[in-house]
Enzyme design. Structure first.
Site, short mmCIF file in Angstrom:
data_model
loop_
_atom_site.label_atom_id
_atom_site.label_comp_id
_atom_site.label_asym_id
_atom_site.label_seq_id
_atom_site.Cartn_x
_atom_site.Cartn_y
_atom_site.Cartn_z
N THR A 155 34.86 29.77 71.27
CA THR A 155 36.02 30.49 70.72
C THR A 155 36.06 30.46 69.19
O THR A 155 35.58 29.51 68.57
CB THR A 155 37.34 29.92 71.27
OG1 THR A 155 38.43 30.60 70.63
CG2 THR A 155 37.50 28.43 71.01
N GLN A 156 36.67 31.49 68.64
CA GLN A 156 36.90 31.52 67.18
C GLN A 156 38.06 30.61 66.79
O GLN A 156 38.24 30.32 65.61
CB GLN A 156 37.23 32.95 66.73
CG GLN A 156 36.11 33.92 66.97
CD GLN A 156 36.44 35.34 66.49
OE1 GLN A 156 37.48 35.58 65.90
NE2 GLN A 156 35.52 36.25 66.74
N THR A 182 30.59 18.31 51.25
CA THR A 182 31.50 18.60 52.36
C THR A 182 31.23 19.95 53.02
O THR A 182 31.57 20.15 54.18
CB THR A 182 32.97 18.59 51.88
OG1 THR A 182 33.10 19.53 50.80
CG2 THR A 182 33.40 17.22 51.43
N ASP A 183 30.63 20.88 52.26
CA ASP A 183 30.53 22.25 52.77
C ASP A 183 29.85 22.35 54.14
O ASP A 183 30.29 23.10 55.00
CB ASP A 183 29.80 23.15 51.76
CG ASP A 183 30.63 23.37 50.50
OD1 ASP A 183 31.84 23.05 50.52
OD2 ASP A 183 30.08 23.87 49.50
N SER A 186 25.11 23.27 50.52
CA SER A 186 24.85 24.65 50.93
C SER A 186 23.35 24.88 51.11
O SER A 186 22.94 25.84 51.75
CB SER A 186 25.35 25.63 49.86
OG SER A 186 26.70 25.38 49.64
N THR A 195 29.43 16.73 45.95
CA THR A 195 30.40 16.38 44.91
C THR A 195 30.57 14.88 44.71
O THR A 195 30.75 14.42 43.59
CB THR A 195 31.77 17.00 45.28
OG1 THR A 195 31.60 18.40 45.37
CG2 THR A 195 32.83 16.71 44.25
N1 ASP Z 1 29.36 22.29 47.20
C1 ASP Z 1 29.53 20.89 47.49
C2 ASP Z 1 28.59 20.53 48.63
O1 ASP Z 1 28.90 20.79 49.76
C3 ASP Z 1 30.94 20.62 47.83
C4 ASP Z 1 31.24 19.19 48.17
O2 ASP Z 1 30.48 18.27 48.09
O3 ASP Z 1 32.38 18.97 48.59
O4 ASP Z 1 27.54 20.02 48.38
#
Ligand code: ASP
Length: 345
Positions: A279-280, A92-93, A62, A16
């Site tokens: 642990t979870q 961030t993912d 992702s 993002t």
């Molecule tokens: N789907 C994005 C990624 O992880 C979300 C982000 O950047 O926050 O590439």
């Protein structure tokens, strides 16, 4: 004497932070990062030498995989001597997985590698990306008596600098997207950047920096849930070439005591498949043997993952499996902190 101008390499992988809205299609698209100083003119004010390199192709995180981590590690290896620090812009993912993986892949690190990203694209008005990027650059350049203040792989996000392999993404909504419940922040950015020097790891050996670029993909993460069937567990543990399972158990390392469950795990261990117990819960670690529901696991040779996060546990196992170690050495190494990723008990 001429003053040394700090030099930073930005490695842009996608996500993002680097998006701008295409006015024709109204969709978010990556922008050309070679023009970063025009998009975020504030960074010119540092007076640093700032270069950038983009991963090809740019990816939503992702789609990150082992080969992306190797690409990032190679970029850092090739440029290591030419820059004071590195900022990796990443979605961030899966940022916590990538920061954890990189922490194991680099050895004898003496310079900062700071991952950051944002929840809102840098091209939007309320973006968190600018502050994250600007402060990440400042941290990557920060020195004390000629040495980097934070010679670690970190995540900087929303005013906090964390050791990367201690983090987890916990919010899709808040600007503060990451937590590190088992290790304190390495720095807090307020009016000043306040470094917590006593929790930062400083290199003890003077070995040459190097990167490891092999990770083993024969690893899975299995989160226990009430209702896991014998058939499902049995087929997971029969995956051809399976080398290790990160077993996310309940609470302080507890699992069902039903016979078929324990027998299947024992058979896997007899076949030299590593079962690493974590642990979870977000906070705290496991304590095998505390309850009856974990005593059997301990007895059969399930490995103690202490307070490892899922992200650190999986990437650590992928890394250790490629170090040419015996089954017993792998088990042993897993229970030691390699890059500050776990508290040793
Ligand atoms: N789907 C994005 C990624 O992880 C979300 C982000 O950047 O926050 O590439």
């Amino acid at each position: 004497m001429k003053e040394h101008k700090p030099s930073i390499l930005i490695v842009y992988t996608g996500g993002t932070i680097g998006m701008i809205r295409d006015h024709e299609t109204n969709s978010l698209q990556p922008f050309d990062f070679s023009g970063i100083e025009n998009k975020v003119p504030e960074i010119k004010k540092f007076g640093y030498l700032i270069d950038s390199i983009s991963l090809k192709p740019l990816i939503d995180s992702s789609n990150i995989n082992i080969s992306s981590w190797v690409k990032i590690a190679n970029i850092i290896q090739e440029n290591y001597n030419d820059y004071d620090g590195f900022v990796v812009l990443h979605g961030t993912d899966t940022m916590s997985y990538s920061a954890s993986a990189l922490s194991f892949m680099v050895e004898n690190l003496e310079k900062p590698i700071i991952f950051t990203g944002s929840q809102l694209p840098i091209g939007t008005l309320r973006t968190d990306g600018k502050e994250n990027l600007i402060t990440a650059i400042e941290i990557a350049a920060a020195k004390l008596n000629g040495s980097a203040i934070v010679p670690e792989v970190c995540i900087y996000f929303e005013n906090k600098l964390f050791r990367g392999n201690r983090t987890t993404k916990h919010s899709t909504r808040n600007f503060s997207a990451f937590i590190s419940d088992n290790y304190p922040p390495l720095a807090l950015a307020g009016i000043e950047i306040d470094y917590n020097l006593s929790v930062i790891h400083y290199p003890t050996s003077t070995g040459k920096f190097k990167t490891h670029n092999k990770l083993n993909e024969n690893v899975i993460i299995l989160k226990l849930f009430p209702g896991l069937s014998k058939e499902a567990l049995s087929s997971i543990l029969s995956i051809p070439n399976l080398k290790g399972v990160i077993l996310e158990t309940y609470g302080s390392g507890n699992a069902p005591t039903i016979k078929w469950f324990l027998t299947l795990l024992k058979q896997a261990i007899d076949n030299e498949i590593i079962i690493l117990n974590i642990t979870q819960c977000d906070s705290g670690g496991i304590n095998m043997g505390k309850y009856e529901t974990s005593r059997e696991l301990l007895k059969m040779g399930v490995v103690n993952g202490a307070d490892l996060t899922t992200e650190a546990a999986s990437t650590k196992l992928m890394f250790i499996l490629e170090q040419g170690l015996s089954y017993h050495e792998i088990r042993d190494q897993l229970q030691h902190s390699l890059r500050g990723e776990m508290s040793e008990t």
